[in-house]
Design a protein around this motif. Structure first.
Motif, mmCIF file in Angstrom:
data_model
loop_
_atom_site.group_PDB
_atom_site.id
_atom_site.type_symbol
_atom_site.label_atom_id
_atom_site.label_comp_id
_atom_site.label_asym_id
_atom_site.label_seq_id
_atom_site.Cartn_x
_atom_site.Cartn_y
_atom_site.Cartn_z
ATOM 1 N N ALA A 82 -12.379 -3.889 6.575
ATOM 2 C CA ALA A 82 -11.301 -4.882 6.509
ATOM 3 C C ALA A 82 -9.925 -4.244 6.580
ATOM 4 C CB ALA A 82 -11.428 -5.679 5.207
ATOM 5 N N GLN A 83 -9.824 -2.934 6.335
ATOM 6 C CA GLN A 83 -8.515 -2.298 6.243
ATOM 7 C C GLN A 83 -7.985 -1.788 7.579
ATOM 8 O OE1 GLN A 83 -7.590 -0.258 2.489
ATOM 9 N NE2 GLN A 83 -9.783 0.015 2.245
ATOM 10 N N SER A 84 -8.792 -1.886 8.632
ATOM 11 C CA SER A 84 -8.377 -1.392 9.938
ATOM 12 C C SER A 84 -7.374 -2.332 10.596
ATOM 13 C CB SER A 84 -9.596 -1.229 10.851
ATOM 14 O OG SER A 84 -9.184 -0.933 12.170
ATOM 15 N N LEU A 85 -6.317 -1.756 11.153
ATOM 16 C CA LEU A 85 -5.329 -2.541 11.894
ATOM 17 C C LEU A 85 -5.914 -3.124 13.173
ATOM 18 C CD1 LEU A 85 -2.206 -0.230 11.525
ATOM 19 C CD2 LEU A 85 -2.554 -2.460 10.440
ATOM 20 N N HIS A 86 -7.049 -2.600 13.623
ATOM 21 C CA HIS A 86 -7.692 -3.096 14.834
ATOM 22 C C HIS A 86 -8.469 -4.383 14.573
ATOM 23 C CE1 HIS A 86 -6.952 0.659 17.157
ATOM 24 N NE2 HIS A 86 -6.982 1.206 15.950
ATOM 25 N N ASN A 87 -8.731 -4.677 13.310
ATOM 26 C CA ASN A 87 -9.501 -5.857 12.951
ATOM 27 C C ASN A 87 -8.580 -6.948 12.410
ATOM 28 O OD1 ASN A 87 -11.732 -4.312 13.652
ATOM 29 N ND2 ASN A 87 -12.126 -3.653 11.543
ATOM 30 N N GLY A 88 -9.080 -8.150 12.349
ATOM 31 C CA GLY A 88 -8.257 -9.281 11.935
ATOM 32 C C GLY A 88 -8.547 -9.778 10.538
ATOM 33 N N ALA A 89 -9.108 -8.943 9.693
ATOM 34 C CA ALA A 89 -9.436 -9.366 8.329
ATOM 35 C C ALA A 89 -8.169 -9.514 7.496
ATOM 36 C CB ALA A 89 -10.373 -8.352 7.685
ATOM 37 N N GLU A 90 -8.213 -10.453 6.576
ATOM 38 C CA GLU A 90 -7.115 -10.626 5.640
ATOM 39 C C GLU A 90 -7.366 -9.750 4.430
ATOM 40 O OE1 GLU A 90 -6.495 -14.685 4.644
ATOM 41 O OE2 GLU A 90 -6.202 -15.328 6.732
ATOM 42 N N VAL A 91 -6.508 -8.787 4.232
ATOM 43 C CA VAL A 91 -6.678 -7.844 3.132
ATOM 44 C C VAL A 91 -5.304 -7.485 2.585
ATOM 45 C CG1 VAL A 91 -6.635 -5.826 4.667
ATOM 46 C CG2 VAL A 91 -7.740 -5.648 2.439
ATOM 47 N N GLU A 92 -5.237 -7.278 1.296
ATOM 48 C CA GLU A 92 -3.975 -6.880 0.675
ATOM 49 C C GLU A 92 -3.578 -5.496 1.180
ATOM 50 O OE1 GLU A 92 -1.939 -6.540 -3.789
ATOM 51 O OE2 GLU A 92 -4.125 -6.770 -3.569
ATOM 52 N N GLN A 93 -2.307 -5.350 1.521
ATOM 53 C CA GLN A 93 -1.805 -4.080 2.020
ATOM 54 C C GLN A 93 -0.748 -3.535 1.058
ATOM 55 O OE1 GLN A 93 -0.352 -4.636 6.028
ATOM 56 N NE2 GLN A 93 -2.361 -5.181 6.840
ATOM 57 N N TYR A 94 -0.866 -2.266 0.732
ATOM 58 C CA TYR A 94 0.154 -1.640 -0.106
ATOM 59 C C TYR A 94 0.082 -0.126 0.073
ATOM 60 C CZ TYR A 94 -3.950 -1.624 -3.258
ATOM 61 O OH TYR A 94 -5.203 -1.498 -3.787
ATOM 62 N N LYS A 95 1.214 0.517 -0.200
ATOM 63 C CA LYS A 95 1.290 1.967 -0.105
ATOM 64 C C LYS A 95 0.659 2.595 -1.342
ATOM 65 C CE LYS A 95 5.431 1.885 2.800
ATOM 66 N NZ LYS A 95 6.853 2.323 2.936
ATOM 67 N N LEU A 96 0.684 3.920 -1.370
ATOM 68 C CA LEU A 96 0.044 4.645 -2.462
ATOM 69 C C LEU A 96 0.569 4.177 -3.818
ATOM 70 C CD1 LEU A 96 -1.930 7.008 -3.132
ATOM 71 C CD2 LEU A 96 0.094 8.488 -3.181
ATOM 72 N N LEU A 97 -0.357 3.858 -4.731
ATOM 73 C CA LEU A 97 0.017 3.428 -6.070
ATOM 74 C C LEU A 97 0.737 4.549 -6.819
ATOM 75 C CD1 LEU A 97 -3.242 1.569 -7.202
ATOM 76 C CD2 LEU A 97 -1.168 0.559 -6.218
ATOM 77 N N SER A 98 1.471 4.159 -7.832
ATOM 78 C CA SER A 98 2.140 5.144 -8.683
ATOM 79 C C SER A 98 1.136 5.764 -9.654
ATOM 80 C CB SER A 98 3.256 4.462 -9.481
ATOM 81 O OG SER A 98 2.693 3.548 -10.414
#
Length: 340
Positions: A82-98
Motif C-alpha cells: 500500500a505504501q508504493s507511489l506506483h499503487n493507488g492505495a489510500e495510506v497515511e503518509q508521514y516522514k520519519l517519526l521523532s
C-alpha cells in the motif's frame, strides 16, 4: 501421486525428527503434492520437529511488535504494498517519526511484556549513512537506553556497507529484509524497480557484520507450490536467523486487490515444509494471521511456527496484545503436552 509414494515421502520426512538435519529438497517437492489427511500427518511432524529443535532459549514462543516509523511515499513498485507511489492505495503518509514518538510507541508494547521492537521505514533503503539514517541510529540508541532489555530491531530496506556497519555498532538485535518469493520470480511477482539480488546482498552484508537476519516472504501473490519450495530452499543459502511468513492481505488500490485467498491446506503445507527445511530456525507467522486465517490461525501455529508478530502491522490491523497473550498461553500448553 500414488498412496504408496505419499507414504514413502512422509516416512522419509521423519528423518528430520531423528537427525535435526534439513529435509532434502527432492522430498519437499514430493510433500508439496500431499492432500487429505496426509497433510495433517505432515503438520504433526512439523510440530514435533519444532518442539524438539527450535524452541527459543528461555521461552516457547518468539514474539515481536513493529513500528511504522516512516510511511508511504515509496518509489519502489512492490505489487502487494500500500505504501508504493506506483499503487493507488489510500495510506497515511508521514516522514520519519521523532525519537519521542518512537519512545511512546515502544513504551506501550514494553508495558505489555513484549521485548522485541522493530523500527520499519518505507523506501528503497540507505546506500549511505545520510542524515535520516543517522536519526534512526539515534532512535535506536534512545530506545535501548530508555527500556532495559528491549531488543531493538530494524527493517530499513536495502543497505550499503556503511549503514550495515553502523547498525552492528549500535547493537541492532535483528534486521528484517524479505526476499518474498522464489528469486527467479521476484521481478514478475513482486517488483522490477529493484532486484532480488540487491536484497540478498544486503542479507550477506549484514551477516558479515554479525547482525542476525530476519528474512522470509509472502504467500498468495501468484506463486505455485513449486515456487514456494524454491523460495524456502533459497533461504537455506542465506544463513537466516528468523523466517517470517506472511499470507497476502489484498489491499484495495494495489495490483493484487481482489486476489483470492490461498487454500488453507496449501498454507499448512508451506509452513510445515518450511519447518522441515529449517528445523532449527525460528519461523514467525506475520501478516494474515488474524485477518486471513481467522479460525485456522492456531492450526497454522502448530504447523511448525514458533513465533508471531503481535499488535499492528504496517498498513493493516493486527490483533490486540491481550488476546495474543491468551492465545500464546494456549499454544504453550499444547506444545508442553505434545512435546516428544
Amino acid at each position: 501421486m500414488t498412496a504408496t509414494a505419499i507414504h514413502e515421502a512422509v516416512r522419509r520426512a521423519y528423518g528430520v525428527l531423528e537427525t535435526g538435519e534439513p529435509l532434502p529438497k527432492e522430498v519437499a517437492l514430493e510433500l508439496a503434492d500431499l492432500g487429505g489427511e496426509e497433510v495433517m500427518d505432515l503438520v504433526s511432524l512439523a510440530n514435533k520437529v519444532r518442539n524438539r529443535y527450535a524452541s527459543p532459549a528461555g521461552e516457547s514462543l518468539h514474539t515481536c511488535s513493529i513500528l511504522n516509523a516512516k510511511s508511504g511515499v515509496c518509489g519502489e513498485n512492490c505489487r502487494f504494498c500500500a505504501q508504493s507511489l506506483h499503487n493507488g492505495a489510500e495510506v497515511e503518509q508521514y516522514k520519519l517519526l521523532s525519537n519521542e514518538e518512537a519512545l511512546a510507541a515502544a513504551g506501550e508494547v514494553y508495558r505489555q511484556g513484549v521485548r522485541r521492537f522493530g523500527i520499519v521505514t518505507s523506501g528503497y533503503g540507505y546506500r549511505t549513512a545520510n542524515p535520516e539514517f543517522l536519526r534512526i541510529i539515534s532512535m535506536i540508541d534512545r530506545l535501548r537506553q530508555e527500556y532495559p532489555g528491549l531488543q531493538v530491531c530494524a527493517s530499513l530496506g536495502m543497505l550499503g556497507e556503511e549503514p550495515a556497519k553502523m547498525l552492528a555498532g549500535h547493537h541492532v538485535a535483528h534486521y528484517n529484509i524479505n526476499i518474498q518469493v522464489a528469486p527467479a520470480r521476484y521481478g514478475e511477482l513482486i517488483a522490477d524497480s529493484h532486484s532480488v539480488e540487491a536484497r540478498m546482498e544486503t542479507v550477506r552484508r549484514l551477516n558479515r557484520h554479525g547482525i542476525p537476519v530476519c528474512c522470509g516472504g509472502i504467500l498468495g501473490v501468484g506463486e505455485s507450490m513449486r515456487d514456494r519450495i524454491d523460495f524456502l530452499y533459497a533461504l537455506q543459502e542465506l544463513d537466516i536467523a528468523v523466517i517470517p511468513l506472511n499470507v497476502l492481505v489484498p489491499i484495495d488500490g494495489t495490483p493484487l486487490e481482489g486476489t483470492a485467498t490461498l487454500p488453507v491446506t496449501d498454507i499448512l503445507k508451506t509452513f510445515a515444509i518450511c519447518r522441515l527445511a529449517h528445523p532449527r530456525t525460528i519461523i514467525k507467522f506475520a501478516a494474515g494471521r488474524e485477518t486471513v486465517m481467522k479460525d485456522f490461525q492456531g492450526l497454522l501455529m502448530l504447523a511448525g511456527a514458533n513465533g508471531f508478530l503481535t499488535g499492528g502491522y504496517l498498513t493493516t490491523r493486527g490483533r490486540d496484545m491481550e488476546d495474543d497473550r491468551r492465545f500464546m498461553r494456549q499454544l504453550e500448553h499444547f506444545s508442553a503436552v505434545t512435546a516428544p
